[in-house]
Scaffold this motif. Structure first.
Motif, PDB file in Angstrom:
ATOM      1  N   PHE A   2     -13.700 -10.352  -1.265  1.00 53.54           N
ATOM      2  CA  PHE A   2     -13.151 -10.063   0.058  1.00 53.54           C
ATOM      3  C   PHE A   2     -12.683  -8.616   0.218  1.00 53.54           C
ATOM      4  CE2 PHE A   2     -12.153 -14.608  -0.636  1.00 53.54           C
ATOM      5  CZ  PHE A   2     -13.010 -15.101   0.339  1.00 53.54           C
ATOM      6  N   GLU A   3     -12.670  -8.210   1.454  1.00 56.22           N
ATOM      7  CA  GLU A   3     -12.110  -6.919   1.807  1.00 56.22           C
ATOM      8  C   GLU A   3     -10.970  -7.191   2.776  1.00 56.22           C
ATOM      9  OE1 GLU A   3     -14.172  -2.872   2.758  1.00 56.22           O
ATOM     10  OE2 GLU A   3     -14.518  -4.218   4.454  1.00 56.22           O
ATOM     11  N   THR A   4      -9.880  -6.447   2.623  1.00 52.58           N
ATOM     12  CA  THR A   4      -8.735  -6.607   3.513  1.00 52.58           C
ATOM     13  C   THR A   4      -8.874  -5.645   4.693  1.00 52.58           C
ATOM     14  OG1 THR A   4      -7.355  -7.113   1.614  1.00 52.58           O
ATOM     15  CG2 THR A   4      -6.223  -6.466   3.617  1.00 52.58           C
ATOM     16  N   VAL A   5      -8.536  -6.105   5.875  1.00 54.18           N
ATOM     17  CA  VAL A   5      -8.564  -5.241   7.061  1.00 54.18           C
ATOM     18  C   VAL A   5      -7.182  -5.269   7.703  1.00 54.18           C
ATOM     19  CG1 VAL A   5      -9.607  -4.855   9.327  1.00 54.18           C
ATOM     20  CG2 VAL A   5     -11.013  -5.708   7.436  1.00 54.18           C
ATOM     21  N   ILE A   6      -6.600  -4.091   7.867  1.00 55.01           N
ATOM     22  CA  ILE A   6      -5.244  -4.025   8.418  1.00 55.01           C
ATOM     23  C   ILE A   6      -5.180  -3.015   9.561  1.00 55.01           C
ATOM     24  CG2 ILE A   6      -2.799  -3.528   7.883  1.00 55.01           C
ATOM     25  CD1 ILE A   6      -3.596  -4.003   4.894  1.00 55.01           C
ATOM     26  N   GLY A   7      -4.536  -3.411  10.640  1.00 57.96           N
ATOM     27  CA  GLY A   7      -4.225  -2.495  11.745  1.00 57.96           C
ATOM     28  C   GLY A   7      -2.734  -2.621  12.017  1.00 57.96           C
ATOM     29  N   LEU A   8      -2.066  -1.495  12.259  1.00 57.38           N
ATOM     30  CA  LEU A   8      -0.608  -1.546  12.407  1.00 57.38           C
ATOM     31  C   LEU A   8      -0.148  -1.097  13.785  1.00 57.38           C
ATOM     32  CD1 LEU A   8       0.288   0.033   8.941  1.00 57.38           C
ATOM     33  CD2 LEU A   8       0.388  -2.385   9.531  1.00 57.38           C
ATOM     34  N   GLU A   9       0.868  -1.781  14.275  1.00 55.31           N
ATOM     35  CA  GLU A   9       1.529  -1.361  15.508  1.00 55.31           C
ATOM     36  C   GLU A   9       2.952  -0.960  15.133  1.00 55.31           C
ATOM     37  OE1 GLU A   9       0.462  -4.451  18.782  1.00 55.31           O
ATOM     38  OE2 GLU A   9      -0.039  -5.295  16.843  1.00 55.31           O
ATOM     39  N   VAL A  10       3.313   0.276  15.438  1.00 53.01           N
ATOM     40  CA  VAL A  10       4.651   0.757  15.077  1.00 53.01           C
ATOM     41  C   VAL A  10       5.430   1.067  16.344  1.00 53.01           C
ATOM     42  CG1 VAL A  10       5.913   2.691  14.029  1.00 53.01           C
ATOM     43  CG2 VAL A  10       3.961   1.672  12.835  1.00 53.01           C
ATOM     44  N   PRO A 155      -8.098  -0.663  13.066  1.00 52.07           N
ATOM     45  CA  PRO A 155      -8.063  -1.528  11.863  1.00 52.07           C
ATOM     46  C   PRO A 155      -8.739  -0.824  10.684  1.00 52.07           C
ATOM     47  CG  PRO A 155      -9.676  -2.339  13.446  1.00 52.07           C
ATOM     48  CD  PRO A 155      -9.037  -1.146  14.087  1.00 52.07           C
ATOM     49  N   ASP A 156      -8.195   0.299  10.277  1.00 54.19           N
ATOM     50  CA  ASP A 156      -8.855   1.189   9.304  1.00 54.19           C
ATOM     51  C   ASP A 156      -8.324   1.056   7.886  1.00 54.19           C
ATOM     52  OD1 ASP A 156     -10.503   2.253  11.188  1.00 54.19           O
ATOM     53  OD2 ASP A 156      -9.424   4.156  11.425  1.00 54.19           O
ATOM     54  N   MET A 157      -7.242   0.304   7.696  1.00 52.56           N
ATOM     55  CA  MET A 157      -6.657   0.243   6.358  1.00 52.56           C
ATOM     56  C   MET A 157      -7.220  -0.932   5.579  1.00 52.56           C
ATOM     57  SD  MET A 157      -3.093   1.443   7.849  1.00 52.56           S
ATOM     58  CE  MET A 157      -3.726   1.102   9.472  1.00 52.56           C
ATOM     59  N   ARG A 158      -7.433  -0.715   4.284  1.00 50.51           N
ATOM     60  CA  ARG A 158      -8.137  -1.703   3.456  1.00 50.51           C
ATOM     61  C   ARG A 158      -7.271  -2.302   2.348  1.00 50.51           C
ATOM     62  NH1 ARG A 158     -10.293  -1.816   7.158  1.00 50.51           N
ATOM     63  NH2 ARG A 158     -12.300  -1.033   7.843  1.00 50.51           N
ATOM     64  N   SER A 159      -5.991  -1.952   2.316  1.00 53.21           N
ATOM     65  CA  SER A 159      -5.108  -2.529   1.299  1.00 53.21           C
ATOM     66  C   SER A 159      -3.667  -2.315   1.750  1.00 53.21           C
ATOM     67  CB  SER A 159      -5.311  -1.833  -0.051  1.00 53.21           C
ATOM     68  OG  SER A 159      -4.927  -0.477   0.058  1.00 53.21           O
ATOM     69  N   SER A 160      -2.747  -3.061   1.119  1.00 51.45           N
ATOM     70  CA  SER A 160      -1.344  -2.854   1.467  1.00 51.45           C
ATOM     71  C   SER A 160      -0.924  -1.436   1.082  1.00 51.45           C
ATOM     72  CB  SER A 160      -0.460  -3.892   0.781  1.00 51.45           C
ATOM     73  OG  SER A 160      -0.591  -3.802  -0.609  1.00 51.45           O
ATOM     74  N   GLU A 161      -1.520  -0.912   0.021  1.00 52.73           N
ATOM     75  CA  GLU A 161      -1.189   0.459  -0.385  1.00 52.73           C
ATOM     76  C   GLU A 161      -1.516   1.438   0.746  1.00 52.73           C
ATOM     77  OE1 GLU A 161      -3.768   2.260  -3.242  1.00 52.73           O
ATOM     78  OE2 GLU A 161      -2.448   4.003  -3.488  1.00 52.73           O
ATOM     79  N   GLU A 162      -2.722   1.290   1.327  1.00 51.51           N
ATOM     80  CA  GLU A 162      -3.103   2.187   2.422  1.00 51.51           C
ATOM     81  C   GLU A 162      -2.175   2.018   3.620  1.00 51.51           C
ATOM     82  OE1 GLU A 162      -7.288   2.041   3.440  1.00 51.51           O
ATOM     83  OE2 GLU A 162      -7.895   2.421   1.367  1.00 51.51           O
ATOM     84  N   ALA A 163      -1.766   0.779   3.863  1.00 50.09           N
ATOM     85  CA  ALA A 163      -0.870   0.530   4.990  1.00 50.09           C
ATOM     86  C   ALA A 163       0.459   1.259   4.784  1.00 50.09           C
ATOM     87  CB  ALA A 163      -0.629  -0.968   5.154  1.00 50.09           C
ATOM     88  N   ILE A 164       0.975   1.205   3.568  1.00 47.03           N
ATOM     89  CA  ILE A 164       2.256   1.868   3.282  1.00 47.03           C
ATOM     90  C   ILE A 164       2.103   3.388   3.362  1.00 47.03           C
ATOM     91  CG2 ILE A 164       4.085   2.186   1.556  1.00 47.03           C
ATOM     92  CD1 ILE A 164       3.963  -0.637   2.863  1.00 47.03           C
ATOM     93  N   LEU A 165       0.988   3.897   2.842  1.00 48.84           N
ATOM     94  CA  LEU A 165       0.769   5.348   2.913  1.00 48.84           C
ATOM     95  C   LEU A 165       0.696   5.801   4.367  1.00 48.84           C
ATOM     96  CD1 LEU A 165      -1.858   5.904   0.048  1.00 48.84           C
ATOM     97  CD2 LEU A 165       0.539   6.635   0.071  1.00 48.84           C
ATOM     98  N   LYS A 222       4.916  -6.662   0.874  1.00 48.60           N
ATOM     99  CA  LYS A 222       4.932  -8.053   0.410  1.00 48.60           C
ATOM    100  C   LYS A 222       4.304  -8.989   1.431  1.00 48.60           C
ATOM    101  CE  LYS A 222       8.585  -8.199  -2.946  1.00 48.60           C
ATOM    102  NZ  LYS A 222       9.981  -8.485  -3.247  1.00 48.60           N
ATOM    103  N   ALA A 223       4.618  -8.787   2.704  1.00 51.54           N
ATOM    104  CA  ALA A 223       4.090  -9.655   3.749  1.00 51.54           C
ATOM    105  C   ALA A 223       2.570  -9.553   3.796  1.00 51.54           C
ATOM    106  CB  ALA A 223       4.696  -9.279   5.103  1.00 51.54           C
ATOM    107  N   ILE A 224       2.039  -8.336   3.705  1.00 58.13           N
ATOM    108  CA  ILE A 224       0.584  -8.158   3.753  1.00 58.13           C
ATOM    109  C   ILE A 224      -0.056  -8.836   2.543  1.00 58.13           C
ATOM    110  CG2 ILE A 224      -1.302  -6.473   3.583  1.00 58.13           C
ATOM    111  CD1 ILE A 224       0.440  -4.530   5.208  1.00 58.13           C
ATOM    112  N   GLU A 225       0.537  -8.610   1.376  1.00 47.92           N
ATOM    113  CA  GLU A 225      -0.051  -9.197   0.170  1.00 47.92           C
ATOM    114  C   GLU A 225      -0.035 -10.729   0.222  1.00 47.92           C
ATOM    115  OE1 GLU A 225       1.936  -7.028  -2.931  1.00 47.92           O
ATOM    116  OE2 GLU A 225       0.715  -5.249  -2.461  1.00 47.92           O
TER     117      GLU A 225
END
Ligand code: ADP
Ligand code: MG
Ligand code: ZN
Length: 474
Positions: A2-10, A155-165, A222-225
């Motif tokens: 699997f690949e993770t897809v994350i998009g964030l609203e701040v 939705p460009d982030m592929r991991s929780s690490e990228e989301a945090i960065l 943690k929530a993303i993971e």
């Protein structure tokens, strides 16, 4: 796999003095319902008037993320009922947001970079707060009508690490611009994370779950993971269709799990329409030009530090990661510290000693004091090792660097005479070893250095000891 897809609203709360549509003060922690007026209470007949500062800060943000500013953005009513929303609608932007597409760059530890797209950013007013106490629920409207800039990523982030960065970079950008306090505990920088998975190689977007109101980097990660695990397990168990639905979930910080709050079926139909009380935001050429001049941004500062101070990319990244850190560093330099030593003593030694909510701003050691310490190491008054003892002492005592060095007796002995006297003693007490050394046992040099350092109680300048020993033994 699997690949993770994350998009964030701040949601970043803009740090204007007054609210977005009225002249009430913005405050945190005041008595409930003390900063309110007919407009933010939603009383009939009261009219909203847009705060110009909000527009200025938005243009600054757009400049920082290379985005287009819409010259005529529109405020809309987002209709829903909730006790902390007295008007029965929130003023937001829908079809034409103030800021269009932009991007920012995230930096990985290994020196690689990735560009993350920002879809849009729009202005809106915050709601009040519901406070539940025993059998009563209370409403505090101090926060109602405070300005928020909602920044929506692709939705460009592929991991929780990228989301945090991404979040940390965004956080540092709004702090560098000083358009928001971005204090996560106080809720002036909060994040909703949209998370989905898909088979690697597939370009389609699968069902996303939105995790609402995350207010610390740790919880977001943690929530993303947790969510990625839940979705992949469901996929593997063949229950994906049932268990992964488009819905809003909340993260339970105690249990470390996400829970369904409402599904798509229960999602409100907001019946957006342009707010007839507010004209389109017309941004004049003058206002636009005025706000294009923004301070140096983190990426630029980093590039400059690498060039100007010869810092390694990794170190420059750490030093420029927050505005406070960069300011501290620059103050140290202007106090006369050398850049290389300053970086180590700031990013490793001082930061490593700050515990329990103590930050660089309320650290017991200010930039001037740390610069003084660095100068004493650079001019060899004390060794680097003694510097750590000095710093430990300064953390506990309100005293100057030089007084600490005296008090702890850490001054390095660089005076030739004193060191030669010690060396002579060591050599005459070890005549056998001196013979062995002279007949080719080079390794013994280290022994002589060690003995001399020990006899000086670690205070002899090691470079001097080496030099003088070489002379004596040749
Ligand atoms: P809404 O208004 O319902 O929250 P938006 O279109 O504004 O919807 O999108 C919200 C966020 O969801 C954006 O940051 C977007 O990048 C992200 N997003 C959209 N689809 C997906 C997906 N399949 N997986 C992860 N994130 C997604
Ligand atoms: Mg959303
Ligand atoms: Zn008001």
């Amino acid at each position: 796999m699997f690949e993770t897809v994350i998009g964030l609203e701040v949601h970043a709360q803009l740090n204007t003095k007054t609210k977005i549509f009225c002249r009430c003060a913005i405050s945190f922690g005041d008595d409930a319902n003390t900063n309110v007026c007919p407009t933010c209470l939603g009383l009939p007949g009261a009219l909203p008037v847009l705060n110009k500062e909000v527009v200025k800060k938005s243009i600054m943000f757009a400049t920082a993320i290379d985005a287009k500013v819409n010259q005529n953005s529109i405020f809309a009513r987002k209709n829903y009922f909730y006790p902390d929303l007295p008007k029965g609608y929130q003023i937001s932007q829908f079809e034409v947001p103030i800021i269009d597409k932009g991007h920012l760059v995230i930096d990985f530890k290994n020196g690689e970079h990735k560009t993350i797209g920002i879809t849009r950013a729009h202005l809106e007013e915050d709601a009040g707060k519901n406070i539940h106490e025993g059998e009563y629920s209370k409403v505090d409207l101090n926060r109602a009508c405070t300005p928020l800039l909602e920044i929506v990523s692709e939705p460009d982030m592929r991991s929780s690490e990228e989301a945090i960065l991404y979040l940390k970079k965004l956080h540092s950008i709004v702090r560098y611009l000083e358009i928001s306090d971005a204090n996560m505990q106080e809720g002036s920088f909060r994040c909703d994370a949209n998370v989905s998975i898909r088979p690697k190689g597939d370009n389609k977007l699968y069902t996303r779950v939105e995790i609402k109101n995350l207010n610390s980097f740790k919880f977001i990660q943690k929530a993303i993971e947790y969510e990625v695990n839940r979705q992949s397990n469901a996929w593997e168990d063949g229950t994906y269709e049932d268990e992964v639905r488009q819905e809003t979930r909340l993260f339970d910080t105690n249990k470390g799990v996400t829970r369904s709050m409402r599904g798509k079926e229960e999602a409100a139909d907001y019946r957006y329409f342009p707010d007839p009380d507010l004209l389109p935001v017309n941004i004049s050429e003058e206002l636009f030009e005025e706000c294009r001049h923004i301070p140096e941004m983190p990426d630029e500062k980093k590039a400059r530090y690498i060039k100007e101070f010869n810092l390694k990319e990794y170190d420059a990244g750490i030093i420029t990661s927050t505005l406070e850190m960069a300011r501290f560093f620059e103050n140290m330099i202007s106090e006369g510290a050398t850049s290389k030593t300053a970086v180590t003593w700031l990013s490793v030694e001082l930061i490593g000693r700050l515990k329990g909510g103590v930050t660089i701003e309320n650290s017991p050691i200010n930039s001037k004091k740390l610069a003084n310490l660095v100068k004493r190491i650079d001019d060899k008054t004390i060794s680097g090792k003694a510097g750590k003892d000095v710093l430990d002492y300064l953390m506990e005592n309100d005293i100057s660097v030089d007084d600490t060095i005296d008090e702890l007796g850490l001054k390095q002995v660089s005076d030739d005479g004193a060191i030669i006297a010690i060396i002579d003693e060591i050599l005459s007490a070890n005549t056998d070893k001196v013979e062995q050394y002279k007949s080719g046992k080079d390794k013994l040099f280290g022994f002589f250095v060690g003995q001399t350092m020990k006899a000086s109680k670690g205070k002899a300048n090691p470079q001097k000891v080496n030099e003088l020993l070489k002379g004596k033994l040749s």
